[in-house]
Design a protein around this motif. Sequence first.
Motif, PDB file in Angstrom:
ATOM      1  N   SER A   1       6.218  -3.622  -5.863  1.00  0.00           N
ATOM      2  CA  SER A   1       5.889  -3.583  -4.432  1.00  0.00           C
ATOM      3  C   SER A   1       4.524  -4.194  -4.131  1.00  0.00           C
ATOM      4  CB  SER A   1       5.914  -2.129  -3.924  1.00  0.00           C
ATOM      5  OG  SER A   1       7.171  -1.533  -4.105  1.00  0.00           O
ATOM      6  N   ARG A   2       3.874  -4.749  -5.126  1.00  0.00           N
ATOM      7  CA  ARG A   2       2.472  -5.150  -5.007  1.00  0.00           C
ATOM      8  C   ARG A   2       2.227  -6.096  -3.826  1.00  0.00           C
ATOM      9  NH1 ARG A   2      -2.218  -4.940  -8.378  1.00  0.00           N
ATOM     10  NH2 ARG A   2      -3.829  -6.159  -7.351  1.00  0.00           N
ATOM     11  N   LEU A   3       3.067  -7.099  -3.651  1.00  0.00           N
ATOM     12  CA  LEU A   3       2.810  -8.099  -2.613  1.00  0.00           C
ATOM     13  C   LEU A   3       3.073  -7.570  -1.207  1.00  0.00           C
ATOM     14  CD1 LEU A   3       4.176 -11.341  -4.322  1.00  0.00           C
ATOM     15  CD2 LEU A   3       1.785 -10.642  -4.034  1.00  0.00           C
ATOM     16  N   LEU A   4       3.667  -6.394  -1.088  1.00  0.00           N
ATOM     17  CA  LEU A   4       3.824  -5.804   0.239  1.00  0.00           C
ATOM     18  C   LEU A   4       2.464  -5.525   0.876  1.00  0.00           C
ATOM     19  CD1 LEU A   4       6.831  -3.335  -0.174  1.00  0.00           C
ATOM     20  CD2 LEU A   4       6.827  -5.629   0.834  1.00  0.00           C
ATOM     21  N   MET A   5       1.457  -5.258   0.046  1.00  0.00           N
ATOM     22  CA  MET A   5       0.106  -5.082   0.600  1.00  0.00           C
ATOM     23  C   MET A   5      -0.326  -6.328   1.356  1.00  0.00           C
ATOM     24  SD  MET A   5      -2.178  -2.929  -2.157  1.00  0.00           S
ATOM     25  CE  MET A   5      -2.230  -4.207  -3.399  1.00  0.00           C
TER      26      MET A   5
ATOM     27  N   ARG B   1      -5.349   2.587  -4.256  1.00  0.00           N
ATOM     28  CA  ARG B   1      -5.029   1.609  -5.294  1.00  0.00           C
ATOM     29  C   ARG B   1      -3.518   1.439  -5.393  1.00  0.00           C
ATOM     30  NH1 ARG B   1      -8.990   4.204  -9.849  1.00  0.00           N
ATOM     31  NH2 ARG B   1     -10.965   3.365  -9.070  1.00  0.00           N
ATOM     32  N   GLY B   2      -3.094   0.196  -5.492  1.00  0.00           N
ATOM     33  CA  GLY B   2      -1.668  -0.079  -5.606  1.00  0.00           C
ATOM     34  C   GLY B   2      -0.962   0.045  -4.275  1.00  0.00           C
ATOM     35  N   ALA B   3       0.313  -0.325  -4.290  1.00  0.00           N
ATOM     36  CA  ALA B   3       1.098  -0.334  -3.047  1.00  0.00           C
ATOM     37  C   ALA B   3       1.858   0.960  -2.806  1.00  0.00           C
ATOM     38  CB  ALA B   3       2.082  -1.500  -3.081  1.00  0.00           C
ATOM     39  N   GLY B   4       1.998   1.817  -3.818  1.00  0.00           N
ATOM     40  CA  GLY B   4       2.929   2.932  -3.739  1.00  0.00           C
ATOM     41  C   GLY B   4       2.671   3.921  -2.622  1.00  0.00           C
ATOM     42  N   PHE B   5       1.456   4.471  -2.549  1.00  0.00           N
ATOM     43  CA  PHE B   5       1.161   5.491  -1.552  1.00  0.00           C
ATOM     44  C   PHE B   5       1.128   4.887  -0.144  1.00  0.00           C
ATOM     45  CE2 PHE B   5      -0.456   7.349  -5.490  1.00  0.00           C
ATOM     46  CZ  PHE B   5       0.073   8.624  -5.418  1.00  0.00           C
ATOM     47  N   MET B   6       0.630   3.649  -0.036  1.00  0.00           N
ATOM     48  CA  MET B   6       0.668   2.946   1.241  1.00  0.00           C
ATOM     49  C   MET B   6       2.101   2.798   1.719  1.00  0.00           C
ATOM     50  SD  MET B   6       0.006  -1.097   1.941  1.00  0.00           S
ATOM     51  CE  MET B   6       1.669  -1.404   1.295  1.00  0.00           C
ATOM     52  N   LEU B   7       2.975   2.381   0.823  1.00  0.00           N
ATOM     53  CA  LEU B   7       4.380   2.206   1.156  1.00  0.00           C
ATOM     54  C   LEU B   7       5.001   3.524   1.606  1.00  0.00           C
ATOM     55  CD1 LEU B   7       6.996   0.504   1.177  1.00  0.00           C
ATOM     56  CD2 LEU B   7       7.253   1.072  -1.255  1.00  0.00           C
ATOM     57  N   ALA B   8       4.672   4.605   0.909  1.00  0.00           N
ATOM     58  CA  ALA B   8       5.219   5.914   1.274  1.00  0.00           C
ATOM     59  C   ALA B   8       4.807   6.304   2.687  1.00  0.00           C
ATOM     60  CB  ALA B   8       4.762   6.970   0.269  1.00  0.00           C
ATOM     61  N   LYS B   9       3.544   6.094   3.019  1.00  0.00           N
ATOM     62  CA  LYS B   9       3.066   6.426   4.357  1.00  0.00           C
ATOM     63  C   LYS B   9       3.809   5.627   5.421  1.00  0.00           C
ATOM     64  CE  LYS B   9      -1.076   6.176   7.304  1.00  0.00           C
ATOM     65  NZ  LYS B   9      -0.482   5.204   8.264  1.00  0.00           N
ATOM     66  N   ASP B  10       3.914   4.317   5.230  1.00  0.00           N
ATOM     67  CA  ASP B  10       4.538   3.467   6.231  1.00  0.00           C
ATOM     68  C   ASP B  10       6.042   3.701   6.309  1.00  0.00           C
ATOM     69  OD1 ASP B  10       2.023   2.462   6.695  1.00  0.00           O
ATOM     70  OD2 ASP B  10       2.299   0.686   5.445  1.00  0.00           O
ATOM     71  N   ALA B  11       6.665   3.999   5.178  1.00  0.00           N
ATOM     72  CA  ALA B  11       8.104   4.280   5.176  1.00  0.00           C
ATOM     73  C   ALA B  11       8.413   5.570   5.931  1.00  0.00           C
ATOM     74  CB  ALA B  11       8.619   4.366   3.741  1.00  0.00           C
ATOM     75  N   LYS B  12       7.545   6.562   5.796  1.00  0.00           N
ATOM     76  CA  LYS B  12       7.756   7.832   6.498  1.00  0.00           C
ATOM     77  C   LYS B  12       7.699   7.648   8.016  1.00  0.00           C
ATOM     78  CE  LYS B  12       7.469  11.801   5.044  1.00  0.00           C
ATOM     79  NZ  LYS B  12       8.457  12.897   4.813  1.00  0.00           N
ATOM     80  N   GLU B  13       6.973   6.643   8.495  1.00  0.00           N
ATOM     81  CA  GLU B  13       6.933   6.382   9.931  1.00  0.00           C
ATOM     82  C   GLU B  13       8.280   5.879  10.426  1.00  0.00           C
ATOM     83  OE1 GLU B  13       3.720   3.735  10.698  1.00  0.00           O
ATOM     84  OE2 GLU B  13       2.169   5.160  10.070  1.00  0.00           O
ATOM     85  N   ILE B  14       9.015   5.194   9.566  1.00  0.00           N
ATOM     86  CA  ILE B  14      10.336   4.687   9.935  1.00  0.00           C
ATOM     87  C   ILE B  14      11.399   5.757   9.728  1.00  0.00           C
ATOM     88  CG2 ILE B  14      12.109   2.990   9.281  1.00  0.00           C
ATOM     89  CD1 ILE B  14       9.746   1.089   8.643  1.00  0.00           C
TER      90      ILE B  14
ATOM     91  N   VAL C   1      13.174  -3.953  -3.407  1.00  0.00           N
ATOM     92  CA  VAL C   1      12.496  -5.165  -2.959  1.00  0.00           C
ATOM     93  C   VAL C   1      11.686  -5.733  -4.110  1.00  0.00           C
ATOM     94  CG1 VAL C   1      10.575  -3.817  -1.989  1.00  0.00           C
ATOM     95  CG2 VAL C   1      10.927  -6.174  -1.248  1.00  0.00           C
ATOM     96  N   ALA C   2      11.897  -7.011  -4.400  1.00  0.00           N
ATOM     97  CA  ALA C   2      11.126  -7.694  -5.435  1.00  0.00           C
ATOM     98  C   ALA C   2       9.917  -8.321  -4.774  1.00  0.00           C
ATOM     99  CB  ALA C   2      11.977  -8.747  -6.130  1.00  0.00           C
ATOM    100  N   ALA C   3       8.879  -7.510  -4.575  1.00  0.00           N
ATOM    101  CA  ALA C   3       7.638  -7.981  -3.963  1.00  0.00           C
ATOM    102  C   ALA C   3       6.633  -8.288  -5.064  1.00  0.00           C
ATOM    103  CB  ALA C   3       7.099  -6.955  -2.972  1.00  0.00           C
ATOM    104  N   TYR C   4       7.100  -9.045  -6.039  1.00  0.00           N
ATOM    105  CA  TYR C   4       6.250  -9.597  -7.076  1.00  0.00           C
ATOM    106  C   TYR C   4       6.675 -11.043  -7.289  1.00  0.00           C
ATOM    107  CZ  TYR C   4      10.164  -7.592  -9.856  1.00  0.00           C
ATOM    108  OH  TYR C   4      11.397  -7.204 -10.323  1.00  0.00           O
ATOM    109  N   TYR C   5       5.901 -11.782  -8.047  1.00  0.00           N
ATOM    110  CA  TYR C   5       6.199 -13.190  -8.258  1.00  0.00           C
ATOM    111  C   TYR C   5       7.340 -13.368  -9.254  1.00  0.00           C
ATOM    112  CZ  TYR C   5       1.751 -14.130  -5.875  1.00  0.00           C
ATOM    113  OH  TYR C   5       0.728 -14.190  -4.961  1.00  0.00           O
ATOM    114  N   ASP C   6       7.991 -14.500  -9.165  1.00  0.00           N
ATOM    115  CA  ASP C   6       9.111 -14.810 -10.044  1.00  0.00           C
ATOM    116  C   ASP C   6       8.662 -14.912 -11.500  1.00  0.00           C
ATOM    117  OD1 ASP C   6      11.866 -15.694 -10.551  1.00  0.00           O
ATOM    118  OD2 ASP C   6      10.954 -17.631 -10.993  1.00  0.00           O
ATOM    119  N   GLY C   7       9.580 -14.631 -12.401  1.00  0.00           N
ATOM    120  CA  GLY C   7       9.317 -14.822 -13.820  1.00  0.00           C
ATOM    121  C   GLY C   7       8.824 -13.599 -14.557  1.00  0.00           C
ATOM    122  N   VAL C   8       8.747 -12.435 -13.880  1.00  0.00           N
ATOM    123  CA  VAL C   8       8.350 -11.206 -14.580  1.00  0.00           C
ATOM    124  C   VAL C   8       9.538 -10.679 -15.382  1.00  0.00           C
ATOM    125  CG1 VAL C   8       6.671 -10.616 -12.800  1.00  0.00           C
ATOM    126  CG2 VAL C   8       8.991  -9.692 -12.649  1.00  0.00           C
ATOM    127  N   ASN C   9       9.270  -9.720 -16.249  1.00  0.00           N
ATOM    128  CA  ASN C   9      10.353  -9.081 -16.994  1.00  0.00           C
ATOM    129  C   ASN C   9      11.432  -8.576 -16.044  1.00  0.00           C
ATOM    130  OD1 ASN C   9       9.482  -9.359 -19.656  1.00  0.00           O
ATOM    131  ND2 ASN C   9       8.190  -7.541 -19.537  1.00  0.00           N
TER     132      ASN C   9
END
Length: 809
Positions: free
Chosen positions: A33-37, A95-108, A300-308
């Motif tokens: 989820s990193r690039l969601l930031m 730090r990281g996208a996780g807690f930010m994502l949780a906050k914004d997802a709860k609004e939806i 959601v693949a919010a990272y760059y191509d070519g990762v594991n």
Amino acid sequence: MLTREVKIDGGRMNTADNMRYRGAGMVSANNSSRLLMDYKWEHPESYRKILELIFGSDGLAVSHLKIEMGSDINSSSGTEPSVKRAAFEKADVRRGAGFMLAKDAKEINPDLTLDMLWWSEPRWVSNADNVYEMRYAWYKESLDEAYSVHGLVFDYVSAVQNERAVDGEWIKYLSRRLKAEKNCPYDYSKIKIVAGDEVCTWITADMMLADPELLDAVDVIGSHYTSHSSDNAKKLAKAYGKEMWFSEASTPMRYVPGAARFDADHSGLGGLNGVLDVANRFITMYAEGLMTLCEYQPIVAAYYDGVNYSHKQFIEAADPWSGYFRLDAGFFMQLHFSRFIKKGWCFVDGANYGDGKVGGDGHALVDATYSYMTVADPETGDYTVVITNTTPEPVKYSFAVCGNLKAVAEPDIWETYGCCSGAYNVDFLKKKGSIRPEAGCFEYVVAPSTIVTLTTLKIPEKAYVCPREIDREVLSLPYYDDFSYVDYPEDYLLLRGIAPKFMTDQGGAFEVVKGESGNMLIQKILPETKANEWGGTPEPTTNFGDDRWYNYSLSADITLAEEKTAGEGEPDKGLNYAGIGIRYFLAADDKSGYSFLIYTDGKWVLEKNGTGFAEGKYSGFCAGRKVRLKLAAVYAKVAAYIDGISVFDSGSEFFYEKAFPGAGRAALYSAYAKNCFENLAVEPVPGADAFAKRLDDTDDCFEYEGEWEHELMSSFRNYKRTLSSGMAGSSFSVRFTGSGIALGGENAEAGDLAVIRVELDGKVCETAYAVPVSGRRELFYATYGLDEAEHVLKVTILTGRLNLDYVLI
């Protein structure tokens, strides 16, 4: 024609609270989820749309979000930063996208439930005299700060380490501490404990039945990558009211546009890890496992191509500078469930079935004949049936609806089937009319390679619109980053946990700090603070930018810290170093593309995909002295500079005799030391094409003749997981518009390397070109300097075997 009779009896709805349908969950972990930031800052409208598609009622209606408790190690496709790197440090949940994502997802979706899980833990926890006490402190402070900063209330915590041995004593300890906790912003005793997170096994269930305290401590048990549970697990659900979850599941991996050209039925939906396979896993989870929630990783693949493990997602979002994102075929598969089955509905026993057998990689379901899920609303009597057909012939289903369900209502028909003509996705989730039952009975014939939803809910058709491919703008060059971000709000870095723009870490932790002359990027993890491995983490690496960057240079000021020291019990790891990289295209490897490293003794090394090809000495250099490195690539040539002085220049096209890296991102490298980077400059090389576009070997622009094998589910190290292999006498042609073209793919069998004839626009330009040994995604042939126009390249294999992964235009 195959036939199946199904009785949908409202009297057999499973109304137990722990057996209610929960639908899809999401795992946000492993850098996914990193690039969601960055989407949130650069294109907030795209960010909001992505979250609505995931968590909204008209989208995937994800009901549960599990985030990784990061520890700065690579937990498969990247790192998640630790919120607390030392016992004395205050937890930083920004730090990281996780807690930010949780906050914004709860609004939806305010009813979204939250959970967190660890892959590894900070070293200060692992090395503690009392590991349980320190681990609990890590959990508690994460929960405390998540509430303090974001107002998040966690409903669950996952107790055991992801996919590792189950520690029953720790689970009981955690349960006791949470139940007794008084110093907390909300009632931690109500937080439910999830245990298991095993891979295809249910050992936790056996342990619970043998240990009454453990049985009482655990509320939910789950397993990864299996739709089947054990007898003991089912006993826990039926006799003890425990929830059962499919606690990590794969999203589809197949590149559907290409698969639709070359799979047996030209649907693009079948095969191992394809859309129908994943749908069958979801359908079967209750029928064979009594599982009610399926947690997908990643949605959601919010990272760059070519990762594991990449190409795997419902939504692809790796272009935060343009706001572009793409809905994969699996997204529409999951809509067959999410739009027509609501959380809290009841499974109808006797009307849920899946006869697929475990096969392939051990996660897949194969040889399924009948596969269907039936869920009903106990309040209204509405019901929904989702069916797949993975057989090569039609299957006729005869339904009899009775009990307190809407037996006389006309169920609407929604279908997804593969390409017959036109665009590959033209027939995804289409409303096909309705069926009029007679005395509660009706029939429906499900075509091969099809997903069907039959529902009494009257849901309007909806267009799922995402940005057009033509609007997918390249991240323009030149691109500069001095980490000051003066054009952003003053709290920009604070709200991102001081993470730099557009960067994703594969190892270590790269964060912005204030230096004497301005902001700089520093690598934070030391050998003595590095967490224990979960799988494998490269030396600290971060990467950024556009996969279409091709002929460009990267420059950076670098200051090395004093030589790194080995951690306790670790061998000496040698001299400290840092460096830069270009054409970084395969994050699954420790290094990819070209890299330029400098060590504290002044030694410098140039590498291609991690293997050195040149080195030298820069006299007078030492730790603490700032140095400017520059690395440039022009087609197959490469040059390197230190403080403006050329230290290497290929000077010719000699690399054409060997394979070389294609287009790719920029990268920064470091040892586990607090090395600093300043004043990044990514600049186009004058007179050369700065950008290039990849086209997959299965795309429509290719035509094949002769003996070819098309692997549609190959290694994730291949672009889109595809690979085409041709034998002597075979040929392919590709039509393209551009000023040059290069061929990429792994050709590693030295005794069977191909010799090819190459024709461009009908004229022979290579009569007998010997294909060199090439690694994954490397380029093995290229031609440039063409008119910017439409061209046709034809390649004929004279001898040997040729592997083609993609072309670069």
